[in-house]
Design a protein around this motif. Sequence first.
Motif, mmCIF file in Angstrom:
data_model
loop_
_atom_site.group_PDB
_atom_site.id
_atom_site.type_symbol
_atom_site.label_atom_id
_atom_site.label_comp_id
_atom_site.label_asym_id
_atom_site.label_seq_id
_atom_site.Cartn_x
_atom_site.Cartn_y
_atom_site.Cartn_z
ATOM 1 N N LEU A 1 -19.494 66.501 8.138
ATOM 2 C CA LEU A 1 -20.893 66.776 7.813
ATOM 3 C C LEU A 1 -21.254 68.213 8.188
ATOM 4 O O LEU A 1 -20.833 68.701 9.240
ATOM 5 N N HIS A 2 -21.982 68.914 7.368
ATOM 6 C CA HIS A 2 -22.486 70.257 7.598
ATOM 7 C C HIS A 2 -21.391 71.330 7.626
ATOM 8 O O HIS A 2 -21.545 72.358 8.263
ATOM 9 N N THR A 3 -20.273 71.086 6.985
ATOM 10 C CA THR A 3 -19.230 72.098 6.916
ATOM 11 C C THR A 3 -18.428 71.910 5.632
ATOM 12 O O THR A 3 -18.407 70.822 5.054
ATOM 13 N N THR A 4 -17.800 72.969 5.196
ATOM 14 C CA THR A 4 -16.934 72.879 4.026
ATOM 15 C C THR A 4 -15.474 72.803 4.439
ATOM 16 O O THR A 4 -14.595 72.654 3.617
ATOM 17 N N TYR A 5 -15.216 72.891 5.739
ATOM 18 C CA TYR A 5 -13.843 72.877 6.244
ATOM 19 C C TYR A 5 -13.265 71.468 6.197
ATOM 20 O O TYR A 5 -13.897 70.513 6.609
ATOM 21 N N GLN A 6 -12.080 71.367 5.654
ATOM 22 C CA GLN A 6 -11.370 70.096 5.619
ATOM 23 C C GLN A 6 -9.947 70.369 6.074
ATOM 24 O O GLN A 6 -9.227 71.137 5.456
ATOM 25 N N SER A 7 -9.553 69.759 7.172
ATOM 26 C CA SER A 7 -8.231 70.042 7.718
ATOM 27 C C SER A 7 -7.194 69.072 7.185
ATOM 28 O O SER A 7 -7.503 67.991 6.706
ATOM 29 N N GLY A 8 -5.948 69.490 7.282
ATOM 30 C CA GLY A 8 -4.844 68.649 6.855
ATOM 31 C C GLY A 8 -3.537 69.407 7.007
ATOM 32 O O GLY A 8 -3.521 70.616 7.233
ATOM 33 N N LYS A 9 -2.458 68.694 6.905
ATOM 34 C CA LYS A 9 -1.118 69.266 6.990
ATOM 35 C C LYS A 9 -0.257 68.587 5.935
ATOM 36 O O LYS A 9 -0.385 67.384 5.699
ATOM 37 N N PRO A 10 0.690 69.345 5.329
ATOM 38 C CA PRO A 10 1.633 68.704 4.416
ATOM 39 C C PRO A 10 2.701 67.951 5.215
ATOM 40 O O PRO A 10 2.791 68.089 6.435
ATOM 41 N N ASP A 11 3.524 67.158 4.538
ATOM 42 C CA ASP A 11 4.637 66.496 5.215
ATOM 43 C C ASP A 11 5.514 67.542 5.888
ATOM 44 O O ASP A 11 5.718 68.630 5.363
ATOM 45 N N SER A 12 6.030 67.219 7.064
ATOM 46 C CA SER A 12 6.917 68.121 7.791
ATOM 47 C C SER A 12 8.333 67.565 7.754
ATOM 48 O O SER A 12 8.570 66.441 8.210
ATOM 49 N N PRO A 13 9.290 68.339 7.222
ATOM 50 C CA PRO A 13 10.672 67.853 7.197
ATOM 51 C C PRO A 13 11.332 67.904 8.575
ATOM 52 O O PRO A 13 12.390 67.337 8.781
ATOM 53 N N GLY A 14 10.721 68.591 9.529
ATOM 54 C CA GLY A 14 11.300 68.733 10.858
ATOM 55 C C GLY A 14 12.347 69.838 10.893
ATOM 56 O O GLY A 14 12.620 70.493 9.896
ATOM 57 N N TYR A 15 12.921 70.020 12.063
ATOM 58 C CA TYR A 15 13.966 71.022 12.244
ATOM 59 C C TYR A 15 15.314 70.340 12.068
ATOM 60 O O TYR A 15 15.446 69.138 12.208
ATOM 61 N N GLY A 16 16.348 71.125 11.829
ATOM 62 C CA GLY A 16 17.694 70.588 11.691
ATOM 63 C C GLY A 16 18.310 70.270 13.046
ATOM 64 O O GLY A 16 17.696 70.437 14.099
ATOM 65 N N GLU A 17 19.549 69.814 13.019
ATOM 66 C CA GLU A 17 20.269 69.461 14.242
ATOM 67 C C GLU A 17 20.408 70.631 15.196
ATOM 68 O O GLU A 17 20.406 70.474 16.403
ATOM 69 N N ASP A 18 20.551 71.834 14.644
ATOM 70 C CA ASP A 18 20.750 73.019 15.467
ATOM 71 C C ASP A 18 19.436 73.660 15.903
ATOM 72 O O ASP A 18 19.428 74.736 16.481
ATOM 73 N N GLY A 19 18.309 73.007 15.608
ATOM 74 C CA GLY A 19 17.014 73.547 15.993
ATOM 75 C C GLY A 19 16.438 74.491 14.964
ATOM 76 O O GLY A 19 15.369 75.040 15.164
ATOM 77 N N LEU A 20 17.159 74.676 13.868
ATOM 78 C CA LEU A 20 16.680 75.546 12.797
ATOM 79 C C LEU A 20 16.118 74.700 11.670
ATOM 80 O O LEU A 20 16.013 73.492 11.788
ATOM 81 N N LEU A 21 15.792 75.325 10.585
ATOM 82 C CA LEU A 21 15.222 74.597 9.471
ATOM 83 C C LEU A 21 16.181 73.545 8.945
ATOM 84 O O LEU A 21 17.391 73.759 8.909
ATOM 85 N N ALA A 22 15.626 72.411 8.546
ATOM 86 C CA ALA A 22 16.452 71.303 8.030
ATOM 87 C C ALA A 22 17.012 71.644 6.670
ATOM 88 O O ALA A 22 16.551 72.448 5.946
#
Length: 68
Positions: free
Chosen positions: A47-68
């Motif tokens: 109410l009283h704002t135009t802001y709408q928060s959200g996040k897309p699905d997160s694939p997580g990090y890979g086994e080595d701590g880097l991108l999956a």
Amino acid sequence: MPAYDFPEDLRAAQLALHQTRTAYEEYAAILPWSAEPMPGWESEKQLHTTYQSGKPDSPGYGEDGLLA
């Protein structure tokens, strides 16, 4: 305005700090928002704002701590 003659090693360290910070920010911008795979979400418009928060699905990090 006085001009200071800073030592060259101090200037080099400051430049290295700026370069490292820039590289960190570029890498952080491409990482998923969660280290583990998680579903995304979207909140209701508040109410009283135009802001709408959200996040897309997160694939997580890979086994080595880097991108999956």
